[in-house]
Design a protein around this motif. Structure first.
Motif, PDB file in Angstrom:
ATOM      1  N   THR A  26       0.834  -1.205   0.000  1.00 58.82           N
ATOM      2  CA  THR A  26       0.000   0.000   0.000  1.00 58.82           C
ATOM      3  C   THR A  26       0.868   1.254   0.000  1.00 58.82           C
ATOM      4  O   THR A  26       0.584   2.219  -0.717  1.00 58.82           O
ATOM      5  CB  THR A  26      -0.935   0.007   1.222  1.00 58.82           C
ATOM      6  N   PHE A  27       1.935   1.243   0.788  1.00 58.73           N
ATOM      7  CA  PHE A  27       2.851   2.377   0.804  1.00 58.73           C
ATOM      8  C   PHE A  27       3.537   2.543  -0.550  1.00 58.73           C
ATOM      9  O   PHE A  27       3.643   3.652  -1.075  1.00 58.73           O
ATOM     10  CB  PHE A  27       3.898   2.201   1.902  1.00 58.73           C
ATOM     11  N   LEU A  28       4.014   1.440  -1.140  1.00 57.39           N
ATOM     12  CA  LEU A  28       4.710   1.522  -2.424  1.00 57.39           C
ATOM     13  C   LEU A  28       3.794   2.008  -3.543  1.00 57.39           C
ATOM     14  O   LEU A  28       4.240   2.689  -4.465  1.00 57.39           O
ATOM     15  CB  LEU A  28       5.309   0.167  -2.791  1.00 57.39           C
ATOM     16  N   ARG A  29       2.520   1.664  -3.475  1.00 60.80           N
ATOM     17  CA  ARG A  29       1.577   2.102  -4.513  1.00 60.80           C
ATOM     18  C   ARG A  29       1.310   3.597  -4.451  1.00 60.80           C
ATOM     19  O   ARG A  29       0.806   4.179  -5.410  1.00 60.80           O
ATOM     20  CB  ARG A  29       0.270   1.332  -4.393  1.00 60.80           C
ATOM     21  N   GLN A  30       1.626   4.243  -3.347  1.00 63.11           N
ATOM     22  CA  GLN A  30       1.425   5.681  -3.226  1.00 63.11           C
ATOM     23  C   GLN A  30       2.628   6.484  -3.709  1.00 63.11           C
ATOM     24  O   GLN A  30       2.539   7.696  -3.853  1.00 63.11           O
ATOM     25  CB  GLN A  30       1.114   6.048  -1.772  1.00 63.11           C
ATOM     26  N   PRO A  47      -1.642  -8.169 -10.748  1.00 68.23           N
ATOM     27  CA  PRO A  47      -2.127  -9.408 -10.123  1.00 68.23           C
ATOM     28  C   PRO A  47      -1.063 -10.122  -9.291  1.00 68.23           C
ATOM     29  O   PRO A  47      -1.376 -10.701  -8.245  1.00 68.23           O
ATOM     30  CB  PRO A  47      -2.560 -10.281 -11.306  1.00 68.23           C
ATOM     31  N   ILE A  48       0.176 -10.045  -9.728  1.00 73.45           N
ATOM     32  CA  ILE A  48       1.257 -10.686  -8.982  1.00 73.45           C
ATOM     33  C   ILE A  48       1.472  -9.984  -7.646  1.00 73.45           C
ATOM     34  O   ILE A  48       1.584 -10.626  -6.597  1.00 73.45           O
ATOM     35  CB  ILE A  48       2.549 -10.683  -9.821  1.00 73.45           C
ATOM     36  N   VAL A  49       1.489  -8.653  -7.672  1.00 76.54           N
ATOM     37  CA  VAL A  49       1.679  -7.881  -6.445  1.00 76.54           C
ATOM     38  C   VAL A  49       0.485  -8.079  -5.511  1.00 76.54           C
ATOM     39  O   VAL A  49       0.659  -8.203  -4.295  1.00 76.54           O
ATOM     40  CB  VAL A  49       1.897  -6.390  -6.776  1.00 76.54           C
ATOM     41  N   ASP A  50      -0.721  -8.142  -6.076  1.00 79.03           N
ATOM     42  CA  ASP A  50      -1.903  -8.387  -5.244  1.00 79.03           C
ATOM     43  C   ASP A  50      -1.824  -9.752  -4.570  1.00 79.03           C
ATOM     44  O   ASP A  50      -2.205  -9.904  -3.412  1.00 79.03           O
ATOM     45  CB  ASP A  50      -3.175  -8.296  -6.085  1.00 79.03           C
ATOM     46  N   ARG A  51      -1.340 -10.736  -5.286  1.00 75.81           N
ATOM     47  CA  ARG A  51      -1.224 -12.079  -4.709  1.00 75.81           C
ATOM     48  C   ARG A  51      -0.163 -12.108  -3.614  1.00 75.81           C
ATOM     49  O   ARG A  51      -0.360 -12.720  -2.560  1.00 75.81           O
ATOM     50  CB  ARG A  51      -0.889 -13.107  -5.785  1.00 75.81           C
ATOM     51  N   LEU A  79       3.671  -0.632 -10.298  1.00 76.75           N
ATOM     52  CA  LEU A  79       2.926  -1.722  -9.669  1.00 76.75           C
ATOM     53  C   LEU A  79       1.497  -1.836 -10.183  1.00 76.75           C
ATOM     54  O   LEU A  79       0.838  -2.841  -9.934  1.00 76.75           O
ATOM     55  CB  LEU A  79       2.912  -1.551  -8.147  1.00 76.75           C
ATOM     56  N   SER A  80       1.016  -0.818 -10.880  1.00 81.91           N
ATOM     57  CA  SER A  80      -0.343  -0.837 -11.414  1.00 81.91           C
ATOM     58  C   SER A  80      -0.409  -1.326 -12.858  1.00 81.91           C
ATOM     59  O   SER A  80      -1.493  -1.352 -13.444  1.00 81.91           O
ATOM     60  CB  SER A  80      -0.965   0.559 -11.325  1.00 81.91           C
ATOM     61  N   LEU A  81       0.714  -1.691 -13.441  1.00 79.43           N
ATOM     62  CA  LEU A  81       0.717  -2.211 -14.806  1.00 79.43           C
ATOM     63  C   LEU A  81      -0.080  -3.519 -14.876  1.00 79.43           C
ATOM     64  O   LEU A  81      -0.128  -4.277 -13.902  1.00 79.43           O
ATOM     65  CB  LEU A  81       2.151  -2.430 -15.289  1.00 79.43           C
TER      66      LEU A  81
END
Length: 138
Positions: free
Chosen positions: A106-110, A125-129, A118-120
């Motif tokens: 969550t911190f890295l996505r900001q 999906p890999i990061v979400d998993r 990370l939103s590519l």
């Protein structure tokens, strides 16, 4: 967030410990660098959160398997079984600190560049998993 002097030193020790472990892995599991990284990481963690909280973190009943693997991996690295020790240590590390991955993601996505990366479509999906997210991509 204000840190005491001991906590600032702990952050530096933890950072250098992580750096030495990374270098030890990159230099074909150099046991000396891995052992130094382990000692710096543990001493830095102790300075950041304090000795009593460190003991209670590692001694919790839910974390005993992770603690045993983490310490066993460190001992294997000290006995010059660097590759096997790092595999066991990583398993213990994931058991101990796996609860923090959603917070880190969550911190890295900001962050400006990292958040976009990370939103590519193929990475999300890999990061979400890895983070344990249960939400679907929109």
């Amino acid at each position: 967030m204000w840190l005491s002097d001991a906590q600032k030193i702990g952050v530096a020790l933890t950072t250098f410990g992580t750096l030495f472990m990374f270098l030890g892995v990159m230099l074909f599991f150099d046991a000396a660098l891995l052992a130094l990284g382990n000692m710096l990481f543990l001493s830095g963690l102790t300075l950041i959160i304090g000795p009593q909280k460190t003991f209670y973190f590692f001694a919790r009943k839910q974390k005993l398997r992770g603690t045993a693997c983490f310490i066993g991996g460190i001992l294997l690295v000290f006995m010059k079984y660097a590759f096997i020790g790092m595999v066991v240590e990583i398993f213990g590390f994931l058991n101990l600190f796996g609860d923090f991955f959603p917070v880190v993601v969550t911190f890295l996505r900001q962050l400006p560049f990292v958040g976009n990366l990370l939103s590519l479509p193929y990475i999300r999906p890999i990061v979400d998993r890895i983070a344990g997210s249960r939400t679907s991509a929109v």
